[in-house]
Design a protein around this motif. Structure first.
Motif, mmCIF file in Angstrom:
data_model
loop_
_atom_site.group_PDB
_atom_site.id
_atom_site.type_symbol
_atom_site.label_atom_id
_atom_site.label_comp_id
_atom_site.label_asym_id
_atom_site.label_seq_id
_atom_site.Cartn_x
_atom_site.Cartn_y
_atom_site.Cartn_z
ATOM 1 N N PRO A 1 -2.110 18.090 -1.015
ATOM 2 C CA PRO A 1 -3.572 18.133 -0.819
ATOM 3 C C PRO A 1 -4.307 18.218 -2.149
ATOM 4 C CG PRO A 1 -2.577 20.232 -0.254
ATOM 5 C CD PRO A 1 -1.447 19.289 -0.467
ATOM 6 N N ALA A 2 -5.517 17.670 -2.168
ATOM 7 C CA ALA A 2 -6.321 17.695 -3.387
ATOM 8 C C ALA A 2 -6.750 19.116 -3.702
ATOM 9 C CB ALA A 2 -7.558 16.796 -3.217
ATOM 10 N N PRO A 3 -6.765 19.516 -4.978
ATOM 11 C CA PRO A 3 -7.186 20.888 -5.328
ATOM 12 C C PRO A 3 -8.664 21.100 -5.042
ATOM 13 C CG PRO A 3 -6.841 19.575 -7.302
ATOM 14 C CD PRO A 3 -6.357 18.739 -6.159
ATOM 15 N N TRP A 4 -9.029 22.351 -4.837
ATOM 16 C CA TRP A 4 -10.414 22.693 -4.517
ATOM 17 C C TRP A 4 -11.312 22.736 -5.760
ATOM 18 C CZ3 TRP A 4 -8.931 27.200 -0.770
ATOM 19 C CH2 TRP A 4 -8.745 26.658 0.511
ATOM 20 N N PHE A 5 -10.828 23.371 -6.802
ATOM 21 C CA PHE A 5 -11.685 23.660 -7.945
ATOM 22 C C PHE A 5 -11.347 22.844 -9.190
ATOM 23 C CE2 PHE A 5 -11.188 27.571 -5.419
ATOM 24 C CZ PHE A 5 -12.489 27.693 -4.974
ATOM 25 N N VAL A 6 -10.239 22.117 -9.169
ATOM 26 C CA VAL A 6 -9.853 21.320 -10.327
ATOM 27 C C VAL A 6 -10.407 19.915 -10.158
ATOM 28 C CG1 VAL A 6 -7.928 20.474 -11.709
ATOM 29 C CG2 VAL A 6 -7.801 22.722 -10.615
ATOM 30 N N ARG A 7 -10.983 19.398 -11.205
ATOM 31 C CA ARG A 7 -11.558 18.065 -11.134
ATOM 32 C C ARG A 7 -10.450 17.030 -11.027
ATOM 33 N NH1 ARG A 7 -15.348 16.443 -16.018
ATOM 34 N NH2 ARG A 7 -13.310 16.635 -17.041
ATOM 35 N N ARG A 8 -10.642 16.062 -10.181
ATOM 36 C CA ARG A 8 -9.641 15.037 -9.946
ATOM 37 C C ARG A 8 -9.465 14.164 -11.182
ATOM 38 N NH1 ARG A 8 -10.204 11.860 -4.446
ATOM 39 N NH2 ARG A 8 -9.958 14.040 -3.806
ATOM 40 N N VAL A 9 -8.178 13.947 -11.523
ATOM 41 C CA VAL A 9 -7.851 13.144 -12.693
ATOM 42 C C VAL A 9 -7.705 11.693 -12.270
ATOM 43 C CG1 VAL A 9 -6.219 12.850 -14.589
ATOM 44 C CG2 VAL A 9 -6.700 15.142 -13.702
ATOM 45 N N GLU A 10 -8.233 10.822 -13.087
ATOM 46 C CA GLU A 10 -8.137 9.400 -12.792
ATOM 47 C C GLU A 10 -6.693 8.932 -12.967
ATOM 48 O OE1 GLU A 10 -10.465 7.656 -11.569
ATOM 49 O OE2 GLU A 10 -12.032 9.175 -11.715
ATOM 50 N N GLY A 11 -6.262 8.023 -12.099
ATOM 51 C CA GLY A 11 -4.914 7.495 -12.188
ATOM 52 C C GLY A 11 -4.190 7.597 -10.858
ATOM 53 N N PRO A 12 -2.926 7.149 -10.818
ATOM 54 C CA PRO A 12 -2.173 7.216 -9.558
ATOM 55 C C PRO A 12 -1.896 8.659 -9.161
ATOM 56 C CG PRO A 12 -0.745 6.572 -11.385
ATOM 57 C CD PRO A 12 -2.156 6.558 -11.911
ATOM 58 N N PRO A 13 -1.853 8.974 -7.871
ATOM 59 C CA PRO A 13 -1.606 10.355 -7.431
ATOM 60 C C PRO A 13 -0.155 10.765 -7.684
ATOM 61 C CG PRO A 13 -1.683 8.883 -5.548
ATOM 62 C CD PRO A 13 -2.063 8.044 -6.746
ATOM 63 N N GLU A 14 0.049 12.043 -7.862
ATOM 64 C CA GLU A 14 1.386 12.590 -8.067
ATOM 65 C C GLU A 14 1.967 12.965 -6.705
ATOM 66 O OE1 GLU A 14 3.637 16.250 -10.409
ATOM 67 O OE2 GLU A 14 1.480 15.954 -10.578
ATOM 68 N N LEU A 15 3.040 12.286 -6.302
ATOM 69 C CA LEU A 15 3.647 12.490 -4.993
ATOM 70 C C LEU A 15 4.836 13.439 -5.088
ATOM 71 C CD1 LEU A 15 3.541 8.824 -3.651
ATOM 72 C CD2 LEU A 15 1.944 10.665 -3.200
ATOM 73 N N ARG A 16 5.158 14.031 -3.953
ATOM 74 C CA ARG A 16 6.318 14.907 -3.858
ATOM 75 C C ARG A 16 7.429 14.198 -3.106
ATOM 76 N NH1 ARG A 16 3.174 20.401 -1.867
ATOM 77 N NH2 ARG A 16 2.075 20.841 -3.822
ATOM 78 N N SER A 17 8.658 14.401 -3.573
ATOM 79 C CA SER A 17 9.818 13.739 -2.969
ATOM 80 C C SER A 17 10.907 14.779 -2.728
ATOM 81 C CB SER A 17 10.340 12.620 -3.857
ATOM 82 O OG SER A 17 11.501 12.035 -3.296
ATOM 83 N N GLN A 18 11.513 14.752 -1.538
ATOM 84 C CA GLN A 18 12.620 15.631 -1.182
ATOM 85 C C GLN A 18 13.726 14.791 -0.572
ATOM 86 O OE1 GLN A 18 10.161 18.276 1.280
ATOM 87 N NE2 GLN A 18 10.819 19.968 -0.003
#
Length: 306
Positions: free
Chosen positions: A141-158
Motif C-alpha cells: 500500500p502507498a504510504p500515508w505521509f511520505v511523498r510518492r517517488v516517481e518511477g516504477p513501484p517497488e513490488l514484493r515477491s515471496q
C-alpha cells in the motif's frame, strides 16, 4: 467669603439630633483599615450548568471521538479507488519477469495481504502455482505521509519451493470473516486473503501444490531406496540324507551354517540323528547346479544327495 472647613459643621436632623463628619486636611491619607474591599470582577460571570447539560456535553465529546475513530478505521480498511486494479496490473507484469527459463504457470489467482507492518492496510497481488514453486507478487500500500517517488513501484515477491517443507491450508482468517490461504513454513506462517470471485482459482492452485508435493515425496522415497543397499536374496533350502558317521556339526559345516540352524529347520530336540534320515538344510551361495535349482523359502524342497 468661603466657609471655614477646619471646624465641623453640624447637620440638623428632623429629630433635632446633629451628626458630625470627619474633616481631613488637604493631602492627608485616608485610613481605610477595617473596610472590606471586594475584588474587581471583569467580564460576564459564567452560568452554572445543570447535571443534564454536563451529561449532554460529555456524550457529544464521546460521539466526536467515535466518529473520528470510525473515519480512521475506514481509511485503514478501505483502499483508494483504483488501487486494486493498478496493483494487479503491476503484479502481472512482475510475475512474468520473475519466472525462470522454462518455468510454466499452472494456476493463478488474485489475492491480497494485511500485515501489521503496513498498519493492516490491504496490499493486492497475484498468487501463482508453477511447476517448480508457489509464487506471490504483490504491490504494498502507498504510504500515508511520505511523498510518492516517481518511477516504477517497488513490488514484493515471496517464493515457496516445492522441495522445501511447507503446507498450504485453505481456511477462514480474521476471526472467520474472510476466506484465505495459510502457508505454513518452518520460518513462519504467511496468510493470503481470497476475494469471493477467486475461490475456484485458489482451489486449482491447491490441487497443483498437492500434486507437486506428492511427487516430491515419491521422488525422495525412490532416491532413498536407490541409495540403500539391495535386499538379500531369499534363502534356498534343500534336503540332505544322513550317512553313516555324520553328525549335526559336520552337516552344518558342509552347508556353511550352524548346528542351531539345522536343529531349528528340522525341529530336533538334540543332536541324535540316524543314517538315512532326511534333513532340511540351507543351500549356501555358489553351490552346484542342482543346489541352485533348489526351491526358495515356502516351496517344496528338492532332494540333494551327496
Amino acid at each position: 467669603m468661603p466657609p471655614d472647613l477646619s471646624t465641623p459643621t453640624p447637620l440638623a436632623a428632623t429629630s433635632g439630633a446633629t451628626m458630625e463628619f470627619p474633616v481631613y486636611a488637604p493631602g492627608q491619607a485616608i485610613d481605610a483599615e477595617g473596610y472590606a474591599v471586594a475584588p474587581v470582577r471583569r467580564g460576564i460571570r459564567p452560568r452554572k450548568r445543570s447535571r443534564l447539560q454536563r451529561l449532554l456535553i460529555g456524550l457529544s465529546s464521546g460521539t466526536l471521538l467515535i466518529i473520528v475513530g470510525g473515519v480512521l478505521g475506514l481509511a485503514t480498511l478501505l483502499s483508494p479507488i483504483g488501487a486494486r486494479r493498478a496493483a494487479r496490473a503491476a503484479a502481472e507484469q512482475e510475475l512474468a519477469s520473475e519466472l525462470e527459463p522454462g518455468e510454466r504457470v499452472l494456476g493463478r489467482a488474485y489475492v491480497s495481504q494485511r500485515n501489521w507492518w503496513d498498519n493492516l492496510r490491504e496490499s493486492f497481488g497475484v498468487l501463482a502455482a508453477t511447476d517448480r514453486r508457489l509464487l506471490y507478487v504483490g504491490l504494498p500500500p502507498a504510504p500515508w505521509f511520505v511523498r510518492r517517488v516517481e518511477g516504477p513501484p517497488e513490488l514484493r515477491s515471496q517464493s515457496f519451493q516445492y522441495d522445501a517443507p511447507f503446507v498450504a491450508d485453505a481456511r477462514r482468517l480474521f476471526l472467520g470473516l474472510t476466506r484465505g490461504v495459510l502457508v505454513r513454513t518452518p520460518a513462519g506462517d504467511v496468510a493470503f486473503l481470497v476475494p469471493r470471485g477467486e475461490a475456484a482459482r485458489v482451489r486449482d492452485i491447491e490441487r497443483v501444490v498437492e500434486r507437486a508435493l506428492a511427487a516430491r515425496t515419491e521422488a525422495q522415497e525412490r532416491e532413498q531406496l536407490a541409495r540403500s543397499a539391495p535386499p538379500p536374496p531369499p534363502p534356498v533350502y534343500g534336503t540332505h540324507t544322513v550317512r553313516y558317521g555324520e553328525a549335526v556339526t559336520s552337516i552344518a559345516r558342509r552347508y556353511r551354517t550352524t548346528p542351531d540352524v539345522i536343529r531349528q529347520l528340522n525341529r530336533l530336540q538334540n543332536d541324535n540323528i540316524r543314517a538315512g534320515q532326511r534333513l532340511r538344510v540351507p543351500i549356501p551361495p555358489g553351490a552346484d547346479s542342482l543346489a541352485t535349482r533348489a526351491a526358495p523359502t515356502g516351496a517344496r524342497p528338492q532332494a540333494i544327495t551327496y
